[in-house]
Design an enzyme around this catalytic site. Sequence first.
Site, PDB file in Angstrom:
ATOM      1  N   ASP A  31     -26.585  27.901  67.879  1.00 55.24           N
ATOM      2  CA  ASP A  31     -25.680  26.751  68.047  1.00 55.24           C
ATOM      3  C   ASP A  31     -24.228  27.114  68.383  1.00 55.24           C
ATOM      4  OD1 ASP A  31     -28.016  25.568  67.254  1.00 55.24           O
ATOM      5  OD2 ASP A  31     -27.198  24.527  65.519  1.00 55.24           O
ATOM      6  N   LYS A 136     -32.938  21.884  69.460  1.00 56.97           N
ATOM      7  CA  LYS A 136     -33.480  21.466  68.158  1.00 56.97           C
ATOM      8  C   LYS A 136     -32.766  20.210  67.667  1.00 56.97           C
ATOM      9  CE  LYS A 136     -30.462  24.735  65.655  1.00 56.97           C
ATOM     10  NZ  LYS A 136     -29.736  23.858  64.771  1.00 56.97           N
ATOM     11  N   CYS A 169     -26.708  25.538  59.800  1.00 54.10           N
ATOM     12  CA  CYS A 169     -27.824  25.841  60.700  1.00 54.10           C
ATOM     13  C   CYS A 169     -28.314  27.287  60.592  1.00 54.10           C
ATOM     14  CB  CYS A 169     -27.458  25.475  62.127  1.00 54.10           C
ATOM     15  SG  CYS A 169     -27.292  23.682  62.326  1.00 54.10           S
TER      16      CYS A 169
HETATM   17  N1  TIU Z   1     -25.067  24.118  63.811  1.00 51.47           N
HETATM   18  C1  TIU Z   1     -24.687  23.598  62.658  1.00 51.47           C
HETATM   19  O1  TIU Z   1     -24.445  24.285  61.679  1.00 51.47           O
HETATM   20  N2  TIU Z   1     -24.530  22.221  62.638  1.00 51.47           N
HETATM   21  C2  TIU Z   1     -23.690  21.554  61.776  1.00 51.47           C
HETATM   22  O2  TIU Z   1     -23.666  20.339  61.745  1.00 51.47           O
HETATM   23  N3  TIU Z   1     -22.890  22.336  61.014  1.00 51.47           N
HETATM   24  C3  TIU Z   1     -21.899  21.911  60.172  1.00 51.47           C
HETATM   25  O3  TIU Z   1     -21.358  22.769  59.466  1.00 51.47           O
HETATM   26  N4  TIU Z   1     -21.520  20.647  60.162  1.00 51.47           N
END
Ligand code: TIU
Length: 234
Positions: A31, A136, A169
């Site tokens: 991500d 995802k 994530c």
């Molecule tokens: N990729 C991921 O961690 N998505 C989130 O929403 N992370 C947050 O820390 N908000």
Amino acid sequence: MVTVAAQNFFIEAQPYALEFDPAATALIVIDMQRDFVEPGGFGEMLGNDVSLLRGAIAPTIQVLKAARETGLFVLHTREGHVPDLSDAPPSKLARGKLETGIGDEGPMGRILVRGEEGHDIIPELAPIDGEPVIDKPGKGAFYATDLGDILQARNIATLIVCGVTTEVCVHTTVREANDRGYECLVLEDCVGSYFPEFQRVALEMIKAQGGIFGWVGTSSAAISALQSAASVAA
Ligand code: TIU
């Protein structure tokens, strides 16, 4: 029939060195999307300091380079939804009672919607040909994706993990992977959190109790192990 044993190498890590077979190891970058990492994106719009995440970019560039040179299988993930949001649970859409949230027009297009600028991976860490991008809908990379099948088809046993955010994530994916039998090494300088305390504790949690979810190491330890593997293969 002669079978050649795969050669294993070690990466210095905690709670102890991780033995790995480069042919059965993948690098997964979680991500690293504009909306989480770039100034002016959704993460910053929510009041977060994205510089805490941006520190992971430079070491991850180096790990990606070493992984590609060693011939490791490399994958990337993105969190996001189809444009009609049919893959987003109403609970996720409602969470936070945000004025501008998932699916709404944000600073870089519709927030966490596939195909929008903010949803894409930052250019510094752009995937190259042959590197799958796993889209995802959840926090974990295994939930509602083909990731498990893709890894199984390549007999992957070990995951080297980079990305954001550490306690969300990255953690969810590592926990999912651990329960599926994968050995996960999280590189502490290649993952980031908007909350320094969460970063510290999330890493502690992975390696506690003899490595309850996996291993924690550094980019430099991973790179030197990958370079040893590459030099033997050459
Ligand atoms: N990729 C991921 O961690 N998505 C989130 O929403 N992370 C947050 O820390 N908000």
